[in-house]
Design an enzyme around this catalytic site. Structure first.
Site, PDB file in Angstrom:
ATOM      1  N   CYS A 108       0.801  -1.243   0.000  1.00  4.07           N
ATOM      2  CA  CYS A 108       0.000   0.000   0.000  1.00  4.07           C
ATOM      3  C   CYS A 108       0.831   1.289   0.000  1.00  4.07           C
ATOM      4  O   CYS A 108       0.407   2.276  -0.609  1.00  4.07           O
ATOM      5  CB  CYS A 108      -0.978  -0.009   1.160  1.00  4.07           C
ATOM      6  SG  CYS A 108      -2.128  -1.394   1.065  1.00  4.07           S
ATOM      7  N   HIS A 242      -3.188   7.128   3.298  1.00  7.51           N
ATOM      8  CA  HIS A 242      -3.651   5.886   2.652  1.00  7.51           C
ATOM      9  C   HIS A 242      -5.073   5.555   3.122  1.00  7.51           C
ATOM     10  O   HIS A 242      -5.351   5.517   4.326  1.00  7.51           O
ATOM     11  CB  HIS A 242      -2.685   4.752   2.992  1.00  7.51           C
ATOM     12  CG  HIS A 242      -3.155   3.418   2.529  1.00  7.51           C
ATOM     13  ND1 HIS A 242      -3.702   3.216   1.285  1.00  7.51           N
ATOM     14  CD2 HIS A 242      -3.196   2.204   3.161  1.00  7.51           C
ATOM     15  CE1 HIS A 242      -4.044   1.949   1.158  1.00  7.51           C
ATOM     16  NE2 HIS A 242      -3.751   1.318   2.280  1.00  7.51           N
ATOM     17  N   ASN A 272     -10.120   0.348  -0.005  1.00 12.43           N
ATOM     18  CA  ASN A 272      -8.657   0.384  -0.010  1.00 12.43           C
ATOM     19  C   ASN A 272      -8.146  -0.140  -1.357  1.00 12.43           C
ATOM     20  O   ASN A 272      -8.273  -1.329  -1.646  1.00 12.43           O
ATOM     21  CB  ASN A 272      -8.155  -0.487   1.151  1.00 12.43           C
ATOM     22  CG  ASN A 272      -6.646  -0.596   1.226  1.00 12.43           C
ATOM     23  OD1 ASN A 272      -5.934  -0.202   0.306  1.00 12.43           O
ATOM     24  ND2 ASN A 272      -6.159  -1.141   2.319  1.00 12.43           N
TER      25      ASN A 272
HETATM   26  N1  COA Z   1     -19.125  -8.228   8.603  1.00 14.18           N
HETATM   27  C1  COA Z   1     -19.596  -8.618   9.797  1.00 14.18           C
HETATM   28  N2  COA Z   1     -18.816  -9.074  10.774  1.00 14.18           N
HETATM   29  C2  COA Z   1     -17.490  -9.148  10.532  1.00 14.18           C
HETATM   30  C3  COA Z   1     -16.936  -8.766   9.301  1.00 14.18           C
HETATM   31  C4  COA Z   1     -17.816  -8.301   8.317  1.00 14.18           C
HETATM   32  N3  COA Z   1     -17.378  -7.909   7.091  1.00 14.18           N
HETATM   33  N4  COA Z   1     -15.609  -8.948   9.368  1.00 14.18           N
HETATM   34  C5  COA Z   1     -15.331  -9.424  10.591  1.00 14.18           C
HETATM   35  N5  COA Z   1     -16.483  -9.548  11.290  1.00 14.18           N
HETATM   36  C6  COA Z   1     -16.659 -10.036  12.648  1.00 14.18           C
HETATM   37  C7  COA Z   1     -15.524 -10.896  13.126  1.00 14.18           C
HETATM   38  O1  COA Z   1     -15.720 -12.232  12.687  1.00 14.18           O
HETATM   39  C8  COA Z   1     -15.636 -10.755  14.621  1.00 14.18           C
HETATM   40  O2  COA Z   1     -16.640 -11.608  15.069  1.00 14.18           O
HETATM   41  P1  COA Z   1     -16.474 -12.397  16.464  1.00 14.18           P
HETATM   42  O3  COA Z   1     -16.368 -11.332  17.520  1.00 14.18           O
HETATM   43  O4  COA Z   1     -17.709 -13.194  16.541  1.00 14.18           O
HETATM   44  O5  COA Z   1     -15.212 -13.197  16.323  1.00 14.18           O
HETATM   45  C9  COA Z   1     -16.131  -9.333  14.798  1.00 14.18           C
HETATM   46  O6  COA Z   1     -16.658  -8.932  13.527  1.00 14.18           O
HETATM   47  C10 COA Z   1     -15.067  -8.341  15.223  1.00 14.18           C
HETATM   48  O7  COA Z   1     -13.983  -8.536  14.383  1.00 14.18           O
HETATM   49  P2  COA Z   1     -12.665  -7.751  14.609  1.00 14.18           P
HETATM   50  O8  COA Z   1     -11.607  -8.309  13.705  1.00 14.18           O
HETATM   51  O9  COA Z   1     -12.379  -7.686  16.070  1.00 14.18           O
HETATM   52  O10 COA Z   1     -13.113  -6.300  14.136  1.00 14.18           O
HETATM   53  P3  COA Z   1     -12.279  -4.975  14.110  1.00 14.18           P
HETATM   54  O11 COA Z   1     -12.999  -3.957  14.887  1.00 14.18           O
HETATM   55  O12 COA Z   1     -10.826  -5.181  14.410  1.00 14.18           O
HETATM   56  O13 COA Z   1     -12.389  -4.577  12.573  1.00 14.18           O
HETATM   57  C11 COA Z   1     -11.094  -4.551  10.569  1.00 14.18           C
HETATM   58  C12 COA Z   1     -11.827  -5.424  11.596  1.00 14.18           C
HETATM   59  C13 COA Z   1     -10.470  -5.482   9.542  1.00 14.18           C
HETATM   60  C14 COA Z   1     -12.112  -3.652   9.883  1.00 14.18           C
HETATM   61  C15 COA Z   1     -10.021  -3.697  11.271  1.00 14.18           C
HETATM   62  O14 COA Z   1      -9.268  -4.490  12.155  1.00 14.18           O
HETATM   63  C16 COA Z   1      -9.114  -3.028  10.308  1.00 14.18           C
HETATM   64  O15 COA Z   1      -9.534  -2.239   9.489  1.00 14.18           O
HETATM   65  N6  COA Z   1      -7.803  -3.287  10.384  1.00 14.18           N
HETATM   66  C17 COA Z   1      -6.881  -2.718   9.455  1.00 14.18           C
HETATM   67  C18 COA Z   1      -6.950  -3.497   8.180  1.00 14.18           C
HETATM   68  C19 COA Z   1      -6.341  -2.778   7.030  1.00 14.18           C
HETATM   69  O16 COA Z   1      -6.554  -1.624   6.832  1.00 14.18           O
HETATM   70  N7  COA Z   1      -5.562  -3.531   6.250  1.00 14.18           N
HETATM   71  C20 COA Z   1      -4.932  -3.028   5.099  1.00 14.18           C
HETATM   72  C21 COA Z   1      -3.822  -2.155   5.523  1.00 14.18           C
HETATM   73  S1  COA Z   1      -2.997  -1.555   4.141  1.00 14.18           S
END
Ligand code: COA
Length: 315
Positions: A108, A242, A272
């Site tokens: 990225c 980003h 993204n």
């Molecule tokens: N829809 C519904 N539920 C979802 C989901 C979706 N699309 N994706 C994940 N969940 C669920 C998970 O399974 C989890 O369920 P559980 O509690 O029963 O296990 C719950 O939501 C919480 O998941 P979690 O991973 O703790 O959520 P989060 O608040 O950390 O958000 C991201 C997840 C991926 C949105 C967040 O961590 C993020 O944006 N991280 C950075 C990722 C990124 O930008 N990557 C590229 C960088 S260049």
């Protein structure tokens, strides 16, 4: 160097959160609250190289330069359909660029790694007119049954043409190597001699860890880079961050104590788009006339590697 022109291209297919919830256990409410994304453009019948070429031509047109004026062409890309030659070569043939060219795979923050390289060539006197294209199709890296990754990404291409000037004020590239946080592997052609385990794995991500890395790397690097050239946050016109997650952008904004209007975003519409993200945002802001001459733009990006980078540019 100075940014003389910008360009960007998006695939025509738009996928909304509601579209995703038809085949994934997800909802518009979950995706919007956790990421700020409402829809994304994904490749259907387009070829990434065609989008990259079109973005480059738009940037060249704005810059008033011809493809043959370029002294160097750097293309940032994670994957595309060609294993070889480089995407830079494929695009060069399409648009008539004849200089040395190569791809970089810095995930990225690829645009800022390319800008850092371009700046070094320029300062070494080895190139004056430089084309950077960032083209990525992360939708083709995800498992579309995995709701934790595929909802986050969109595809696109962005480009800048750089020429003579003293507007790139500072660049800094960084790494905190940690492959396990964000990775994908593919199986290569077999041979009669291969006897090791190989895996075809779509994009895997430890979301929370990447989130924390993004916020901490970005805030540390922005503060350090401004400091390195004696600038304060009050001098900054806009932060081009980003577009990975609106909550990451908000956390950076809150840490820096800067107002919302300094953070243009397009994540709601595009998701993204990996290394294309900063350039698509830059081009959209530029074409709607957001930037005034001498505005200070601070770029910050982060991603797989883990890699991160920042840059300061006077418009
Ligand atoms: N829809 C519904 N539920 C979802 C989901 C979706 N699309 N994706 C994940 N969940 C669920 C998970 O399974 C989890 O369920 P559980 O509690 O029963 O296990 C719950 O939501 C919480 O998941 P979690 O991973 O703790 O959520 P989060 O608040 O950390 O958000 C991201 C997840 C991926 C949105 C967040 O961590 C993020 O944006 N991280 C950075 C990722 C990124 O930008 N990557 C590229 C960088 S260049």
């Amino acid at each position: 160097m100075k940014i003389l022109g910008t360009g960007s291209v998006l695939p025509k297919k738009i996928v909304t959160n509601d579209d995703l919830s038809k085949f994934l256990d997800t909802s518009d409410e979950w995706i919007t609250t956790r990421t700020g994304i409402k829809k994304r453009h994904v490749i259907s019948d387009e070829k990434l190289e065609d989008m990259a070429a079109e973005a480059a031509l738009k940037a060249l047109e704005m810059a008033g330069k011809k493809p043959e004026d370029m002294d160097l062409f750097i293309c940032s890309n994670v994957v595309n359909e060609y294993v070889t030659p480089s995407l830079a070569c494929v695009v060069s043939e399409k648009i008539g660029v004849k200089c040395g060219c190569y791809d970089i795979n810095c995930a990225c923050p690829g645009f800022l790694f390319a800008l850092d390289m371009a700046d070094s060539y320029y300062k070494a006197g080895k190139a004056k007119n430089i084309l950077i294209v960032c083209a990525d199709e992360p939708s083709r890296m995800c498992d579309w049954t995995d709701r934790s990754t595929c909802v986050l990404f969109g595809d696109g291409a962005g480009a800048v043409v750089l020429g003579e000037g003293d507007n790139v004020l500072a660049t800094k590239i960084n790494s905190q190597p940690n492959v396990d946080k964000l990775w994908e592997t593919r199986i290569l052609e077999s041979t009669p001699y291969i006897n090791k385990m190989e895996l075809n794995m779509p994009l895997q991500m430890k979301g929370k860890d990447v989130f924390k890395f993004a916020v901490s790397a970005s805030t540390t690097e922005v503060v350090a880079l401004l400091d390195s050239i004696g600038m304060k946050k009050e001098d900054v016109g806009y932060y081009i961050v980003h577009q990975a997650n609106m909550r990451i952008i908000d956390a950076i904004k809150n840490f820096l104590g800067e107002p919302e209007e300094k953070f243009p975003t397009n994540i709601a519409d595009h998701g993204n788009s990996s290394s294309a993200s900063c350039l698509i945002l830059l081009d959209e802001c530029n074409r709607r006339g957001l930037f005034k001459k001498d505005d200070i733009l601070v770029f910050s990006a982060f991603g797989a590697g883990l890699l991160s980078a920042a840059a300061i540019v006077r418009w």
